[in-house]
Design a protein around this motif. Structure first.
Motif, mmCIF file in Angstrom:
data_model
loop_
_atom_site.group_PDB
_atom_site.id
_atom_site.type_symbol
_atom_site.label_atom_id
_atom_site.label_comp_id
_atom_site.label_asym_id
_atom_site.label_seq_id
_atom_site.Cartn_x
_atom_site.Cartn_y
_atom_site.Cartn_z
ATOM 1 N N UNK A 96 -1.109 49.684 44.072
ATOM 2 C CA UNK A 96 -0.783 49.974 45.465
ATOM 3 C C UNK A 96 0.513 50.770 45.436
ATOM 4 N N UNK A 97 0.942 51.204 46.605
ATOM 5 C CA UNK A 97 2.272 51.808 46.664
ATOM 6 C C UNK A 97 3.166 50.877 47.458
ATOM 7 N N UNK A 98 4.459 51.054 47.291
ATOM 8 C CA UNK A 98 5.423 50.233 48.019
ATOM 9 C C UNK A 98 6.118 51.085 49.068
ATOM 10 N N UNK A 99 6.495 50.467 50.144
ATOM 11 C CA UNK A 99 7.344 51.124 51.135
ATOM 12 C C UNK A 99 8.660 51.514 50.448
ATOM 13 N N UNK A 125 5.999 37.796 40.157
ATOM 14 C CA UNK A 125 4.773 38.474 39.773
ATOM 15 C C UNK A 125 4.207 37.913 38.467
ATOM 16 N N UNK A 168 1.752 44.704 52.719
ATOM 17 C CA UNK A 168 1.639 45.778 51.725
ATOM 18 C C UNK A 168 2.239 45.338 50.383
ATOM 19 N N UNK A 190 0.563 44.403 46.566
ATOM 20 C CA UNK A 190 1.034 45.089 45.358
ATOM 21 C C UNK A 190 1.396 44.108 44.241
ATOM 22 N N UNK A 191 1.915 42.941 44.613
ATOM 23 C CA UNK A 191 2.392 41.992 43.611
ATOM 24 C C UNK A 191 1.469 40.786 43.421
ATOM 25 N N UNK A 200 3.367 46.877 39.105
ATOM 26 C CA UNK A 200 2.663 46.131 40.155
ATOM 27 C C UNK A 200 1.385 45.530 39.606
ATOM 28 N N UNK A 201 1.005 44.390 40.155
ATOM 29 C CA UNK A 201 -0.235 43.723 39.754
ATOM 30 C C UNK A 201 -1.432 44.565 40.183
ATOM 31 N N UNK A 202 -1.393 45.045 41.399
ATOM 32 C CA UNK A 202 -2.474 45.865 41.930
ATOM 33 C C UNK A 202 -1.968 47.287 42.094
#
Lengths: 233, 233
Positions: free
Chosen positions: A217-220, B233, B112, B116-117, A213-215
């Motif tokens: 974060x978490x994904x669903x 991405x 979300x 992330x991307x 991921x670029x940032x």
């Protein structure tokens, strides 16, 4: 238009019981809301009976007032179907293994995506939400009628099917999926929304995957699952 | 433990009004449920006030009974935060353009995944659900506080930003994404759950993408969006 049939208290009670897993199991039936699912249930040959506020073949025509008493939705529902739960248990060469997926929306969405990408068998491990929950059924958009289900602890499935390459998913310790060549028979494990995959299961996989991921974060889980099933197609 | 504060009828009414878009707009605030979002709101500096049934810094300690009157959830909620809506309008080099996304869960999940991307700006076209809807906020898992929002018809955005390569999504007429080299600045359009992207918008794109599937099924829009944002991405 056909005549309106007034639902008896008894029938209303019986239908409402099907919102509880215990009664669904007892009866072997479940509720599907909406005309799309009504058509899919018919097509799959699992339609037991239906109630509708619009003219619908094979459905009892009822009032909107009665529909509100049996259809639990935020938006008005025109057709409520009662469907037979037919568990098919065939084993496809791509399998989705679910460890304690608890959110009905995630479960249904994962089923829909699994069907789209050829993961035709779902192994339901410990702690998963009942697949015949009405919210699961709705989010599955009809995939519920087309998949095979195996209710079995994931550890057991892995030990019984050692010809399958089993991939886990891990936030901390995984390889990026574009470095892996996926060759069926294979299985993808997805874990609980809060806790991920049980470490005891994760220890049994061939490889654990990580989605870059670029940032940070978490994904669903249904999103992470979709990306991986797309890549494994 | 601190003393329990009893909420006045007036405060309960005021908080409940924030479940309606009209009042959120009027007040410039919105509700975020749960301790995770409370922490994220604090971190983002947008926490106005909070109510909690557990000992929580900067929160008014209230009874579970009162919490039930202000927190609309199926599962018990321990912290309810009131947050300031701070619209940031910066334009990132990857943009997600949403055409009439109506389901709160989809909207939040898309936010979300976008975060992330690296799709840090979301263009909210006509007919989208309010991003400050409590279900959107919950599904966004905190991404709500970190993104930029542009409220603008998508056609207008495209004509004002002709240096952006704009990609649409289409079930009938698209190229598979692995044949495309994505170079920012770029935008991805996702369309309404039932109807897809408005054809007038679709006519203005550089290219329309199609996600190949093993079976002829459709994908949930937040799933389709996630696969494409991952690939871009």
């Amino acid at each position: 238009m056909p005549n309106i049939t007034k639902l008896s208290k008894n029938i209303i009670t019986e239908i409402n019981k099907l919102y509880l897993a215990k009664y669904r199991k007892e009866k072997g039936t479940f509720i599907a809301l909406g005309s799309h699912l009504y058509k899919e249930a018919k097509l799959a040959g699992v339609l037991v009976t239906a109630y509708a506020t619009i003219d619908t073949v094979d459905a009892t025509y009822i009032s909107e007032e009665d529909m509100k008493k049996i259809a639990k939705t935020d938006t008005p529902c025109q057709v409520l179907s009662i469907c037979k739960a037919v568990d098919k248990h065939e084993l496809s060469n791509k399998v989705l293994l679910l460890d304690a997926i608890q959110d009905p929306g995630n479960m249904g969405t994962l089923m829909r995506t699994a069907k789209a990408f050829g993961f035709d068998t779902i192994v339901l491990g410990n702690g998963c939400v009942d697949i015949y929950n009405d919210k699961v059924v709705r989010a599955s958009q009809g995939a519920i009628f087309k998949l095979n289900y195996i209710h079995m602890p994931i550890k057991e499935f892995i030990s019984q099917n050692n010809n399958y390459q089993i991939y886990g998913t891990s936030v901390n310790n995984g390889v990026t999926p574009n470095l892996v060549q996926f060759v069926p028979p294979l299985g993808l494990i997805l874990g609980n929304e809060g806790n991920g995959i049980n470490p005891e299961i994760l220890a049994l996989t061939k490889q654990n995957l990580y989605i870059p991921m670029t940032n940070t974060e978490s994904l669903n889980v249904s999103v992470a699952g979709a990306i991986l099933m797309y890549l494994m197609q």
